[in-house]
Design a protein around this motif. Structure first.
Motif, mmCIF file in Angstrom:
data_model
loop_
_atom_site.group_PDB
_atom_site.id
_atom_site.type_symbol
_atom_site.label_atom_id
_atom_site.label_comp_id
_atom_site.label_asym_id
_atom_site.label_seq_id
_atom_site.Cartn_x
_atom_site.Cartn_y
_atom_site.Cartn_z
ATOM 1 N N ALA A 41 0.830 -1.204 0.000
ATOM 2 C CA ALA A 41 0.000 0.000 0.000
ATOM 3 C C ALA A 41 0.864 1.253 0.000
ATOM 4 N N GLN A 42 1.984 1.230 0.728
ATOM 5 C CA GLN A 42 2.876 2.392 0.741
ATOM 6 C C GLN A 42 3.477 2.620 -0.634
ATOM 7 N N ARG A 43 3.869 1.541 -1.306
ATOM 8 C CA ARG A 43 4.412 1.678 -2.670
ATOM 9 C C ARG A 43 3.363 2.267 -3.608
ATOM 10 N N ARG A 44 2.115 1.789 -3.488
ATOM 11 C CA ARG A 44 1.048 2.294 -4.347
ATOM 12 C C ARG A 44 0.784 3.769 -4.073
ATOM 13 N N TYR A 45 0.757 4.132 -2.810
ATOM 14 C CA TYR A 45 0.561 5.541 -2.459
ATOM 15 C C TYR A 45 1.685 6.395 -3.052
ATOM 16 N N ASP A 46 2.933 5.944 -2.892
ATOM 17 C CA ASP A 46 4.069 6.690 -3.426
ATOM 18 C C ASP A 46 3.953 6.850 -4.941
ATOM 19 N N GLU A 47 3.537 5.783 -5.616
ATOM 20 C CA GLU A 47 3.360 5.832 -7.068
ATOM 21 C C GLU A 47 2.294 6.868 -7.452
ATOM 22 N N LEU A 48 1.172 6.819 -6.746
ATOM 23 C CA LEU A 48 0.102 7.778 -7.030
ATOM 24 C C LEU A 48 0.542 9.212 -6.732
ATOM 25 N N GLN A 63 -9.145 9.281 -7.792
ATOM 26 C CA GLN A 63 -10.046 8.863 -6.720
ATOM 27 C C GLN A 63 -9.328 7.954 -5.729
ATOM 28 N N GLU A 64 -8.480 7.076 -6.239
ATOM 29 C CA GLU A 64 -7.711 6.189 -5.359
ATOM 30 C C GLU A 64 -6.808 7.012 -4.429
ATOM 31 N N LEU A 65 -6.156 8.027 -4.976
ATOM 32 C CA LEU A 65 -5.311 8.895 -4.152
ATOM 33 C C LEU A 65 -6.165 9.651 -3.135
ATOM 34 N N ALA A 66 -7.322 10.114 -3.536
ATOM 35 C CA ALA A 66 -8.226 10.800 -2.599
ATOM 36 C C ALA A 66 -8.636 9.859 -1.468
ATOM 37 N N ASP A 67 -8.847 8.591 -1.784
ATOM 38 C CA ASP A 67 -9.177 7.602 -0.747
ATOM 39 C C ASP A 67 -8.014 7.421 0.225
ATOM 40 N N PHE A 68 -6.794 7.361 -0.311
ATOM 41 C CA PHE A 68 -5.607 7.270 0.555
ATOM 42 C C PHE A 68 -5.537 8.473 1.483
ATOM 43 N N VAL A 69 -5.766 9.659 0.937
ATOM 44 C CA VAL A 69 -5.683 10.888 1.726
ATOM 45 C C VAL A 69 -6.750 10.893 2.826
ATOM 46 N N ALA A 70 -7.967 10.479 2.493
ATOM 47 C CA ALA A 70 -9.036 10.434 3.491
ATOM 48 C C ALA A 70 -8.710 9.430 4.589
ATOM 49 N N ASN A 72 -5.722 8.439 5.454
ATOM 50 C CA ASN A 72 -4.607 8.984 6.218
ATOM 51 C C ASN A 72 -5.089 10.024 7.229
ATOM 52 N N ARG A 73 -6.026 10.855 6.829
ATOM 53 C CA ARG A 73 -6.571 11.861 7.750
ATOM 54 C C ARG A 73 -7.247 11.178 8.947
ATOM 55 N N PHE A 74 -8.017 10.140 8.664
ATOM 56 C CA PHE A 74 -8.698 9.401 9.729
ATOM 57 C C PHE A 74 -7.677 8.767 10.671
ATOM 58 N N VAL A 75 -6.707 8.042 10.113
ATOM 59 C CA VAL A 75 -5.712 7.341 10.930
ATOM 60 C C VAL A 75 -4.847 8.343 11.696
ATOM 61 N N SER A 76 -4.473 9.446 11.070
ATOM 62 C CA SER A 76 -3.657 10.457 11.752
ATOM 63 C C SER A 76 -4.393 11.044 12.942
ATOM 64 N N THR A 77 -5.667 11.287 12.785
ATOM 65 C CA THR A 77 -6.469 11.809 13.891
ATOM 66 C C THR A 77 -6.567 10.784 15.007
ATOM 67 N N LEU A 78 -6.807 9.539 14.653
ATOM 68 C CA LEU A 78 -6.875 8.466 15.648
ATOM 69 C C LEU A 78 -5.551 8.347 16.396
ATOM 70 N N LYS A 79 -4.451 8.366 15.674
ATOM 71 C CA LYS A 79 -3.131 8.274 16.294
ATOM 72 C C LYS A 79 -2.875 9.468 17.216
ATOM 73 N N ALA A 80 -3.252 10.662 16.780
ATOM 74 C CA ALA A 80 -3.044 11.858 17.603
ATOM 75 C C ALA A 80 -3.823 11.763 18.911
ATOM 76 N N GLU A 81 -5.045 11.299 18.830
ATOM 77 C CA GLU A 81 -5.848 11.156 20.048
ATOM 78 C C GLU A 81 -5.248 10.103 20.969
ATOM 79 N N ALA A 82 -4.748 9.005 20.417
ATOM 80 C CA ALA A 82 -4.112 7.966 21.225
ATOM 81 C C ALA A 82 -2.835 8.501 21.875
ATOM 82 N N MET A 83 -2.060 9.297 21.137
ATOM 83 C CA MET A 83 -0.833 9.885 21.692
ATOM 84 C C MET A 83 -1.145 10.862 22.828
ATOM 85 N N LEU A 84 -2.178 11.675 22.634
ATOM 86 C CA LEU A 84 -2.572 12.609 23.693
ATOM 87 C C LEU A 84 -3.005 11.856 24.948
#
Length: 92
Positions: A41-48, A63-70, A72-84
């Motif tokens: 998935a990381q390779r595919r994201y980098d390619e896109l 659209q695939e890149l937009a899905d990755f971005v969405a 990532n936003r969800f996971v980043s928010t989840l990670k930030a809340e877990a870190m806090l």
């Protein structure tokens, strides 16, 4: 009478994920903090992303890149809340 500015905070992803980041075990909190894409998935994201920079994405790829971005936003928010939550536990 003029409308008064809204004093309520709008619902955001943080409001949904904050309780999850706080009300989980230490092990799950660490797992959330360590979430990463697998190698394929990381390779595919980098390619896109490269194709996006070169402005050569087709509509399906856009659209695939937009899905990755969405995601990532969800996971980043989840990670930030877990870190806090983790920092609060360590500080207490």
């Amino acid at each position: 009478m003029p409308d008064e500015p809204a004093t309520e905070t709008p619902l955001t992803l943080h409001h949904i994920l904050r309780p999850l980041g706080q009300d989980v075990s230490t092990e799950l909190r660490h797992a959330l903090i360590d979430l990463r894409l697998d190698e394929a998935a990381q390779r595919r994201y980098d390619e896109l992303a490269d194709k996006n920079t070169a402005d050569t994405l087709d509509e399906r790829e856009r659209q695939e890149l937009a899905d990755f971005v969405a995601l990532n936003r969800f996971v980043s928010t989840l990670k930030a809340e877990a870190m806090l939550a983790q920092r609060r536990l360590v500080a207490s």
